[in-house]
Design a protein around this motif. Sequence first.
Motif, PDB file in Angstrom:
ATOM      1  N   LYS A 242       0.761  -1.081   0.168  1.00 35.57           N
ATOM      2  CA  LYS A 242      -0.011   0.154   0.073  1.00 35.57           C
ATOM      3  C   LYS A 242       0.874   1.118  -0.001  1.00 35.57           C
ATOM      4  O   LYS A 242       0.295   2.586  -0.130  1.00 35.57           O
ATOM      5  CB  LYS A 242      -1.036   0.015   1.164  1.00 35.57           C
ATOM      6  CG  LYS A 242      -2.105  -1.065   1.038  1.00 35.57           C
ATOM      7  CD  LYS A 242      -2.972  -1.074   2.188  1.00 35.57           C
ATOM      8  CE  LYS A 242      -4.196  -2.083   2.219  1.00 35.57           C
ATOM      9  NZ  LYS A 242      -4.802  -1.946   1.037  1.00 35.57           N
ATOM     10  N   GLY A 248      -2.447   6.442  -9.692  1.00 34.10           N
ATOM     11  CA  GLY A 248      -3.983   6.136  -9.158  1.00 34.10           C
ATOM     12  C   GLY A 248      -4.833   7.416  -9.407  1.00 34.10           C
ATOM     13  O   GLY A 248      -4.551   8.737  -9.579  1.00 34.10           O
ATOM     14  N   GLY A 293      -9.648   1.650 -10.762  1.00 36.92           N
ATOM     15  CA  GLY A 293      -8.681   1.458  -9.517  1.00 36.92           C
ATOM     16  C   GLY A 293      -7.197   0.704 -10.032  1.00 36.92           C
ATOM     17  O   GLY A 293      -7.221   0.574 -11.286  1.00 36.92           O
ATOM     18  N   GLU A 327      -1.647   3.702  -2.424  1.00 32.03           N
ATOM     19  CA  GLU A 327      -3.058   3.324  -1.676  1.00 32.03           C
ATOM     20  C   GLU A 327      -3.169   3.977  -0.519  1.00 32.03           C
ATOM     21  O   GLU A 327      -4.308   4.387  -0.290  1.00 32.03           O
ATOM     22  CB  GLU A 327      -3.116   1.732  -1.655  1.00 32.03           C
ATOM     23  CG  GLU A 327      -3.070   1.240  -3.146  1.00 32.03           C
ATOM     24  CD  GLU A 327      -3.519  -0.199  -3.123  1.00 32.03           C
ATOM     25  OE1 GLU A 327      -4.705  -0.405  -2.583  1.00 32.03           O
ATOM     26  OE2 GLU A 327      -2.760  -1.103  -3.201  1.00 32.03           O
ATOM     27  N   SER A 331      -6.388   6.786   0.400  1.00 34.52           N
ATOM     28  CA  SER A 331      -7.259   6.575   1.503  1.00 34.52           C
ATOM     29  C   SER A 331      -6.950   7.415   2.736  1.00 34.52           C
ATOM     30  O   SER A 331      -7.467   7.498   3.794  1.00 34.52           O
ATOM     31  CB  SER A 331      -7.031   5.098   1.998  1.00 34.52           C
ATOM     32  OG  SER A 331      -5.610   4.897   2.446  1.00 34.52           O
TER      33      SER A 331
END
Length: 472
Positions: A242, A248, A293, A327, A331
């Motif tokens: 991650k 992204g 994604g 990632e 988030s």
Amino acid sequence: MSQDKIDIKDVTPKPKRKNIHKNSGDRFNPSNRIYVRESKGTYQKLRRYGGWFLLVLFAGLPWIPFGDRQAILLDIGHQQFNFFGTTLYPQDLTLLALLFVVAAFALFFITTFLGRVWCGYLCPQTVWTFMYIWFEEKLEGSANKRRKQDAGKLTPNLALRKTLKHIAWWAIALITGLTFVGYFVPIRDLFINFFTLEAEFWPLFWVLFFALCTYGNAGWMRSIMCIHMCPYARFQSAMFDKDTFIVGYNTQRGEPRGPRPRKADPKSLGLGDCIDCDLCVQVCPTGIDIRDGLQYECINCGACIDACDTTMERMGYEKGLISYTTEHQLSGKKTNVLRPKLLGYGAVLVVMIALFFTQVASVDPAGLSVLRDRNQLFRTNNAGEIENTYTLKVINKTQQVQHYQLSVSGLADASWYGKQTVQVQPGEVLNLPMSLGIDPQKLPSAVTKIQFILSDNQDFTMMVESRFIKKL
């Protein structure tokens, strides 16, 4: 009986909208063609400059002269691998194994840190594919124009332009094949013999073979190689985490997506920053929608980033809706760059590089091997001595003529029958038959360990162990 309910999640795939990137919506069907739209921006400049640098390096290295030969020549026929002033032989190919180990851990380190940047910027498949696409755009037009032309009738003008495109593709493929084979045979002779139709069978075969592979991979297969055939796309997930930098899409900022007037306030319309222009899909060389994604088909080339940044700039929005990110960052968490896995790969990589250069520094400028005569292990000569016969192989790994002295230790008062001073040409393997003879009374045992010594006029000395046999 317990009345607790089990949570159920609907995992039914949502129907996908028609993919404007291909003739059909199934992007996993190899028969569907991707019409890649031209993309301009910072990352595409970086990719083009990197690609041109590698192309010039690949095409130029075999033409660099060094003495009376080319600087890099991997002469498999003579089992000599020349790198400027260094000549390696099969016994030195542990260096090649170490080099592969270094390359593997470098790939692991870079992939863990920056994802598939190798695929997007430096992989030959990507470099040659974008070069072929450039010719396609110049001769047939933009992606939309090519799509419409291919859906219609084949006109004489279109047939001419397609013919010119394939001629250009084949020309690049032949130059690529000639250059690649030119690392293994003298490249100047190869080019002359090829274009005068005097090339020998095997060089000609491999030139045409690699030309066909280049034409097929870069001209026709393209993303099929990346998606269906390249093993790197399959095992890269073992190196991702991650905190790996990937291309992204910021869902929180971009959704809900939708078209709107340029001067409209997206918040008042209940929309995010994504205007659903689909440019990120149209410029993708593997035909994916980055907004779906992380996908293993993504090669981190940054084409969608440049396309999206251009759109954001035109709309007056902040750039970076699609970006190189992690990632964790997507988030809302902090990216941990210096993590144990990355540090572990880096440490092993440093160790492997150190071992490689240590091994390179320890490569001997000459080689010596000793072969005993196995037909007759020993004999008694006319002087009454026990005589053993050997063949010494002396290898000159330097690029200068060398004079070597040969001697033996471990056998006092032995007679040497043969040359003890030899001249060896650069890269030559000299076979030197010789014999050792000694009074049998001076031999301490039936089998005596001895060392043959090779030395030059400087500081180099090499010892090779063998045996002197008195009796069975």
